[in-house]
Design a protein around this motif. Sequence first.
Motif, mmCIF file in Angstrom:
data_model
loop_
_atom_site.group_PDB
_atom_site.id
_atom_site.type_symbol
_atom_site.label_atom_id
_atom_site.label_comp_id
_atom_site.label_asym_id
_atom_site.label_seq_id
_atom_site.Cartn_x
_atom_site.Cartn_y
_atom_site.Cartn_z
ATOM 1 N N ASP A 18 -5.182 -5.319 39.606
ATOM 2 C CA ASP A 18 -6.371 -4.674 39.383
ATOM 3 C C ASP A 18 -6.490 -4.891 37.769
ATOM 4 O OD1 ASP A 18 -8.412 -2.856 40.303
ATOM 5 O OD2 ASP A 18 -7.657 -1.253 38.915
ATOM 6 N N ASP A 19 -5.639 -4.957 36.953
ATOM 7 C CA ASP A 19 -5.619 -5.156 35.640
ATOM 8 C C ASP A 19 -6.119 -6.485 35.195
ATOM 9 O OD1 ASP A 19 -4.610 -2.671 35.006
ATOM 10 O OD2 ASP A 19 -2.505 -3.277 34.426
ATOM 11 N N ILE A 20 -5.835 -7.541 35.987
ATOM 12 C CA ILE A 20 -6.223 -8.872 35.799
ATOM 13 C C ILE A 20 -7.573 -9.003 36.182
ATOM 14 C CG2 ILE A 20 -5.755 -11.175 36.595
ATOM 15 C CD1 ILE A 20 -2.755 -10.537 36.575
ATOM 16 N N PRO A 87 -8.480 -18.756 41.461
ATOM 17 C CA PRO A 87 -7.396 -18.014 40.817
ATOM 18 C C PRO A 87 -7.654 -17.157 39.527
ATOM 19 C CG PRO A 87 -7.070 -20.094 40.327
ATOM 20 C CD PRO A 87 -8.363 -20.284 40.938
ATOM 21 N N TYR A 88 -7.222 -15.792 39.426
ATOM 22 C CA TYR A 88 -7.185 -14.894 38.220
ATOM 23 C C TYR A 88 -6.187 -14.870 37.617
ATOM 24 C CZ TYR A 88 -11.265 -12.819 40.661
ATOM 25 O OH TYR A 88 -12.362 -12.416 41.072
ATOM 26 N N LEU A 89 -6.273 -15.467 36.389
ATOM 27 C CA LEU A 89 -5.040 -15.379 35.319
ATOM 28 C C LEU A 89 -5.384 -14.479 34.054
ATOM 29 C CD1 LEU A 89 -4.688 -19.143 35.161
ATOM 30 C CD2 LEU A 89 -3.180 -17.656 36.539
ATOM 31 N N ASN A 90 -4.093 -14.005 33.530
ATOM 32 C CA ASN A 90 -4.322 -13.155 32.343
ATOM 33 C C ASN A 90 -4.697 -13.851 30.993
ATOM 34 O OD1 ASN A 90 -1.742 -13.838 31.089
ATOM 35 N ND2 ASN A 90 -0.596 -12.372 31.882
ATOM 36 N N ASN A 91 -5.033 -13.338 30.218
ATOM 37 C CA ASN A 91 -5.551 -14.005 28.822
ATOM 38 C C ASN A 91 -4.765 -14.967 28.194
ATOM 39 O OD1 ASN A 91 -8.020 -12.178 28.725
ATOM 40 N ND2 ASN A 91 -7.004 -10.796 27.685
ATOM 41 N N LEU A 92 -3.490 -14.883 28.190
ATOM 42 C CA LEU A 92 -2.571 -15.918 27.396
ATOM 43 C C LEU A 92 -2.261 -16.975 28.161
ATOM 44 C CD1 LEU A 92 -0.633 -16.358 25.350
ATOM 45 C CD2 LEU A 92 1.298 -15.286 26.565
ATOM 46 N N TYR A 93 -2.647 -16.970 29.637
ATOM 47 C CA TYR A 93 -2.312 -18.351 30.310
ATOM 48 C C TYR A 93 -3.682 -18.788 30.971
ATOM 49 C CZ TYR A 93 2.381 -16.614 30.011
ATOM 50 O OH TYR A 93 3.237 -16.358 29.553
#
Length: 159
Positions: A18-20, A87-93
Motif C-alpha cells: 500500500d505504501d509503495i 513493477p512498483y519500486l520505492n523511491n531509492l530503487y
Amino acid sequence: MGPLSIRPAGPNDFNTIDDIIHINTNDSSRKNGYPFLSNVKDLEKAIESYQNHFHHCAMMIYLNKDSIGFTGLLYEEGDYEAWVVGPYLNNLYYSTTLIQIVLEELLHLTYNTFTTIYLHVPTENEALMEACKRVNMDVFKQEDHHFTFAASLKNTLTL
C-alpha cells in the motif's frame, strides 16, 4: 548491488504494498498502467477479477534482504497469458536498470508457465518504457497515452 529475488506476497506485505502504491501514484513519471492501482485493495480486486488468489499473483521484490517493491501477474488458472502488475519500486530503487533486472527475473520465472506476458505502460513512465525495450519486449499495441508491450515466451517442458 546484492542479489535480487522475487517471492510470493502475503498478508504481512499489505502495508508495504500500500505504501509503495501511494509513492508511485503521486509521481506522474512513475505512473503504471493496467491494472490502475490507488491502494492495496485495488490490487486485491484486480486479482479477484481473475478468480485467483493474492499469494499466487502478488510478488515482493527483495534486494539483499530488504523489500524494495512489488510486482505480480494477473491470470486465471490454466491461462497461457498473463498481465504484469507494475513493477512498483520505492523511491531509492526506482531506475530503468533496476526495473530491467526485475523484468528479466520475472521473465525467467514465467518462462515455462506462460506463452506471453503483457505489460501496459503509460507514455509518462519513461523508465518502464525503456526497461521493456531493454528486455526485448515487443510493442503489441500503441495508443495515444500508453503502449502495451508483449514478451513471447516458450512454453516448453524441461526435464
